[in-house]
Design an enzyme around this catalytic site. Structure first.
Site, PDB file in Angstrom:
ATOM      1  N   ASP A  74      44.068  50.235  42.949  1.00 38.72           N
ATOM      2  CA  ASP A  74      45.107  51.155  42.874  1.00 38.72           C
ATOM      3  C   ASP A  74      46.310  50.490  43.763  1.00 38.72           C
ATOM      4  O   ASP A  74      46.341  50.378  44.941  1.00 38.72           O
ATOM      5  CB  ASP A  74      44.837  52.561  43.713  1.00 38.72           C
ATOM      6  CG  ASP A  74      45.868  53.612  43.826  1.00 38.72           C
ATOM      7  OD1 ASP A  74      46.938  52.997  43.355  1.00 38.72           O
ATOM      8  OD2 ASP A  74      45.822  54.598  44.095  1.00 38.72           O
ATOM      9  N   CYS A  85      54.157  56.193  41.798  1.00 35.40           N
ATOM     10  CA  CYS A  85      53.007  55.454  41.370  1.00 35.40           C
ATOM     11  C   CYS A  85      53.124  55.009  39.737  1.00 35.40           C
ATOM     12  O   CYS A  85      52.277  54.014  39.535  1.00 35.40           O
ATOM     13  CB  CYS A  85      51.813  56.416  41.597  1.00 35.40           C
ATOM     14  SG  CYS A  85      52.091  58.059  40.832  1.00 35.40           S
ATOM     15  N   HIS A  90      48.430  61.340  39.725  1.00 32.49           N
ATOM     16  CA  HIS A  90      48.605  60.145  40.415  1.00 32.49           C
ATOM     17  C   HIS A  90      48.221  59.042  38.990  1.00 32.49           C
ATOM     18  O   HIS A  90      47.970  59.576  38.005  1.00 32.49           O
ATOM     19  CB  HIS A  90      47.641  59.833  41.300  1.00 32.49           C
ATOM     20  CG  HIS A  90      47.845  58.474  42.190  1.00 32.49           C
ATOM     21  ND1 HIS A  90      48.950  58.185  42.691  1.00 32.49           N
ATOM     22  CD2 HIS A  90      46.832  57.487  42.484  1.00 32.49           C
ATOM     23  CE1 HIS A  90      48.897  56.952  43.031  1.00 32.49           C
ATOM     24  NE2 HIS A  90      47.547  56.386  43.046  1.00 32.49           N
TER      25      HIS A  90
END
Lengths: 656, 310
Positions: free
Chosen positions: A475, A415, A459
């Site tokens: 995201d 991520c 994250h």
């Protein structure tokens, strides 16, 4: 009572040694090796002397050993004060105190030292296991204290006696625990905890930072949803636990830029367009940093905290002990429409001459869409999905142009690669963007309904500023790996990559056990360790009591007083039940005692009468008569009907 | 008989005995209490202090038949309980009763015999009957055993195991007489002759009545509680290997009753219990530290002073 002239017996020494070893054993792991060996050797030596006989070491040797031990502690810690050096010193004293058990006073000192060291364990850990070990140690030490006064009962009897005493103390302990006015702050906090390393997010994010966290199943925080979402947690995909905002990029690493609080109340309007507010209570495990985690967007701030200019929630003090705060989050609040220009400027800054390929394509979006930032954002999302990027825990290492390498060459990343590349691309196209780190998702523990967020839920995502909407969360990981967001990490990464045990989806039964253990631990944390003024207020309010500290003190006094009164009443009742013959006898023996003739409790009436008569010959007849009359009343088959009246009369008449 | 008559009779008995056994009022009284309580007596002491004489005197004044069995290391059970012998004339076996078939047995130097011979006697004591070749033969009533034993440290002895010691209600020691008593003994007539000249004061039915009387002496709840407390204390105390058994508690109560009767009382006092305690517990409690030679009196005193009267 312990008589001061009596030496400490062998049995008592054994008890004290046992108590000392139980106090020492759990602490040994927190001590340097030389100290554990030092104390262990002293215990073995003492045990040898008890078993095989031999003389206790002379006083000068003990003094030397104390000096040596203290010097050892000083050189180990450069101090004799504070938690660990203090406990270390006490352990040395305890192990050597056993070498000079000469009088009951020494035994009592040893026992008190043991009690203190048992409590000292809580300065290191406060788990349920610690509490169990402590309870056991307290029972043993109490038994040793009893043995120090009377070593005749057997081991079993000493334990039973100690257990009974402690059980009798239990109600008072509970009363004090529940009602004693609490102060803010942890029960067992000590300033020295500062240096302890704790896992969690840091204030900088380079490729690999978060992937590293994904290997840890340590708990970051627990959440209990209340209000509208009680029992039904919001959808996984909405659970973005916002933590750090990182606008500062040097080509490889994203950093937090502001650590100053700008707002003490949220600067945005509370009303939301169409979503329900989410109420929850978050219990944050200590991570040693100042930032707090919250769903977007918090409408109230936890005590002693504030918001930075980029809406990062910061506590005034680093979180060094478990912290609990209640939150109400309202999604879809527009934030940042009025942000000062320097914030936006900061969110556009790029290092010079890096990642030329990404820059080129970003500039092409700007050329195509003019000043329509929303269209540029859409173009970027399209580009990310066209590149067929793969989400993996083990991305290849990248060089200086990490964004280019990720987007065009190896196309594999975790991520942080996605967030970093996305924010970079948008900045290159002239759209303000920044990286946000926090946690995403979490797992409901079916046992107690708490949402548990672990380190592997860490994250990173991005926030993009659009002129009509303010800051919008985007995201980029969701583009390549939507299942990471919808369900969990385990479903999103390739099957052959290793994850911490709890993050995996197989081995359901082991997981069920872990759920149970975790629920118990959580209960312990919430209600025992986390029993703070707020919890106390909640509990007392639920019991229908006004939770003011004055009322609590009054209630505590009343309850303790009432229990003591009950106890006294019970004891008095026991005395009432002593029969009148017995009381008559007590009056008689009291009269004799004034003349120095003390009745021994094992003496029969005739024996006492004979003794008393020989010392008080003038009253011999009366004394004998009283004793005979008492003996008949107490021991004969058919005592005379007026015997008691006569006995009382003759005792009254006896004037010595 | 009226209570005062009992007391008079028992006092006369004691006077008779004390005329022959000089300076031993306490042990003599204990021995009589033991017989009144219907139990068997163990006398432990050095040879020549009057153990055998005591048995002879007791048998004589109580009007009982006495058989003496001198135990030796080659003794067989048949030497005690009897044997069946084939009679050629009638062509059948005839039982020849052993010396145990009598009202009072003096088992002299019991610990010189082998355990096998000892147990033949001890079983008879417990059951008050003897089984030989399938036929059970009752022993006479009353039936008493007075066993004497040399202290175990003498050569050639088989010490009795604790389980068998428990079958004796009381154990007493006679000890050396004091100076005055010894001078009187030396100056006085032949003891054997004196015993022979004694007239029995009782008939067996009267003795049985006295025993019955002993059992009916009142023990109040407070006294029962005291005896129980004594027994309970020995069980929890680390001083002794094992505590007193319930049978020992019963023994203590029985002897204390006899002691009260000897005092002319119809109820037991704690003093009675304390007085008989040494004889009841001396052979039942064993110190952990066996090397110390602690007398029965000291053991009893420790116990007495540790247990308050309820």
């Amino acid at each position: 009572m312990a008589r001061l002239d009596r030496p400490v017996s062998r049995r008592q020494s054994q008890w004290l040694l046992l108590a000392a070893v139980t106090a020492f054993a759990p602490l040994a792991t927190h001590m340097p090796v030389w100290l554990a060996v030092f104390a262990g050797a002293a215990f073995v030596w003492r045990g040898w002397i008890i078993q095989r006989g031999g003389r206790l070491p002379p006083r000068w040797l003990l003094v030397l050993l104390v000096i040596a031990g203290s010097l050892g502690v000083f050189f180990e810690y450069r101090s004799l004060f504070g938690r660990t050096p203090g406990i270390a010193l006490l352990l040395i004293f305890l192990s050597l105190k056993l070498m000079e058990l000469r009088a009951p006073r020494d035994a009592v000192v040893t026992v008190l030292l043991c009690y203190f060291l048992i409590l000292g364990q809580f300065l290191f850990t406060q788990t349920i296991l610690t509490a169990c070990v402590t309870c056991l140690a307290v029972v043993i030490t109490t038994a040793a204290l009893l043995a120090a006064n009377n070593d005749r009962p057997t081991i079993k009897q000493q334990f039973e006696h100690a257990g009974r005493l402690l059980l009798q103390a239990l109600p008072f302990m509970l009363l004090l625990f529940v009602l004693f006015p609490r102060v803010n702050g942890p029960l067992w906090g000590l300033p020295e905890d500062r240096r302890t390393a704790l896992s969690g997010l840091t204030d900088a994010m380079a490729p690999g930072t978060i992937a590293q966290l994904s290997q840890s199943d340590a708990i970051a925080f627990r959440v209990a949803f209340t209000g509208a979402f009680k029992g039904i947690a919001p959808a996984q995909s909405s659970l973005y636990w916002r933590g750090l905002v990182m606008p500062d990029f040097d080509g490889r690493t994203w950093r937090v830029s502001q650590t100053r609080e700008a707002y003490t109340t949220p600067p945005y309007a509370e009303e939301s367009r169409h979503s329900k507010p989410i109420d929850y209570e978050l219990t944050l495990e200590p991570h040693g940093k100042r930032w707090l985690f919250a769903l977007e967007s918090p409408t109230t701030l936890p005590a002693e905290s504030g918001l930075t200019r980029d809406y990062q929630l910061l506590s005034r003090q680093p979180v060094r002990s478990r912290m609990r705060y209640t939150q109400r989050a309202v999604p879809d609040i527009q934030k940042g429409l009025t942000d000062p220009p320097e914030v936006l400027q900061e969110s556009l800054a790029l290092p010079k001459n890096s990642n030329p390929r990404t820059r080129a394509i970003a500039i092409s979006w700007r050329q195509r869409h003019g000043d329509n930032d929303a269209a540029i954002l859409q173009a970027a999302e399209d580009f990310f999905s066209r590149q067929l990027l793969r989400y993996t825990l083990n991305p290849p290492l990248t060089g200086s142009d990490s964004v280019d390498e990720f987007l065009f060459d190896n196309k594999r990343g975790f991520c942080e690669h996605f967030a970093s590349a996305f924010a970079f691309a948008l900045r290159a196209a002239g759209v303000p963007a920044r990286v946000v780190a926090g946690y995403q998702g979490g797992e409901i523990n079916p046992v107690d309904g708490f949402l548990v967020v672990r380190q592997y839920d860490a994250h990173a995502w991005t926030e993009v500023w659009l002129s009509k909407q303010g800051w919008v969360r985007v995201d980029p990981t969701a583009i390549a790996a939507p299942r990471r967001i919808d369900s969990s990490l385990a479903t999103a990464i390739p099957a052959n990559e290793t994850l911490p045990f709890l993050a995996r989806n197989d081995m359901a039964w082991l997981k069920a056990i872990r759920y149970q253990i975790d629920a118990v631990t959580n209960g312990w944390n919430q209600w025992v360790l986390g029993y703070d003024p707020q919890r106390q207020r909640d509990l007392l309010t639920r019991l229908g009591l006004d939770a003011d500290w004055r009322n609590m003190t009054a209630l505590l006094t009343i309850l303790c007083g009432a229990s003591l009164l009950l106890l006294t009443g019970w004891v008095l009742r026991q005395r009432e039940r002593i029969d009148p013959v017995r009381r008559a006898w007590q009056r008689f023996t009291a009269k004799l005692a004034k003349r120095g003739i003390v009745w021994q409790p094992w003496e029969g009436p005739d024996t006492l009468a004979a003794r008393a008569a020989s010392q008080l010959p003038a009253h011999a007849t009366k004394i004998h008569a009283i004793a005979r009359s008492y003996a008949r009343l107490r021991y004969a088959a058919h005592p005379p009907s007026k015997g008691l009246v006569e006995l009382n009369q003759s005792i009254r008449d006896l004037s010595l | 008989m009226q209570p005062s008559e009992h007391h008079l009779l028992l006092t006369q008995l004691l006077t008779d005995i004390n005329r022959i056994i000089l300076g031993k009022k306490e042990p003599v009284r204990m021995a009589l209490a033991c017989l009144l309580a219907g139990g068997h007596l163990l006398v432990e002491d050095l040879p020549g202090v009057g153990k055998t004489t005591l048995a002879h005197v007791l048998a004589r004044v109580l009007g009982l038949d006495l058989q003496r069995i001198q135990f030796t290391s080659d003794m067989l059970p048949a030497d005690i309980i009897g044997v069946s012998v084939f009679d050629r004339a009638s062509g059948a076996f005839h039982f020849h009763p052993g010396p145990i078939f009598t009202q009072m047995v003096l088992a002299d130097e019991l610990n010189r015999a082998t355990p096998k011979a000892q147990s033949a006697l001890l079983e008879a004591m417990e059951e008050r009957q003897v089984t030989i070749e399938g036929a059970t033969r009752a022993l006479p009533a009353p039936f008493f055993v007075i066993a004497t034993q040399n202290p175990a440290f003498q050569i050639g002895t088989f010490p009795l195991p604790e389980s068998q010691l428990d079958r004796f209600l009381l154990k007493i020691e006679l000890g050396y007489p004091d100076a005055a008593a010894e001078r009187e003994l030396l100056a006085g007539a032949d003891r054997r002759q004196m015993v022979a000249e004694l007239t029995p004061r009782l008939l067996p039915p009267q003795l049985l009545e006295l025993q019955q009387k002993t059992r009916s002496v009142h023990a109040s709840p407070a006294l029962i509680a005291y005896i129980q407390a004594l027994a309970a204390f020995t069980r929890s105390s680390p001083l002794w290997v094992a505590g007193l058994s319930p049978r020992a508690g019963l023994a203590l109560l029985a002897v204390a009753r006899a002691w009260a009767l000897l005092d002319g009382r119809d109820h037991v006092l704690p003093e009675d219990v304390q007085a008989v305690l040494p004889g009841v517990i001396a052979h039942r409690l064993r110190f952990h530290d066996d090397t110390r030679k602690v007398g029965a009196g000291e053991t009893a005193n420790r116990l007495i002073e540790a247990v308050p009267l309820p």
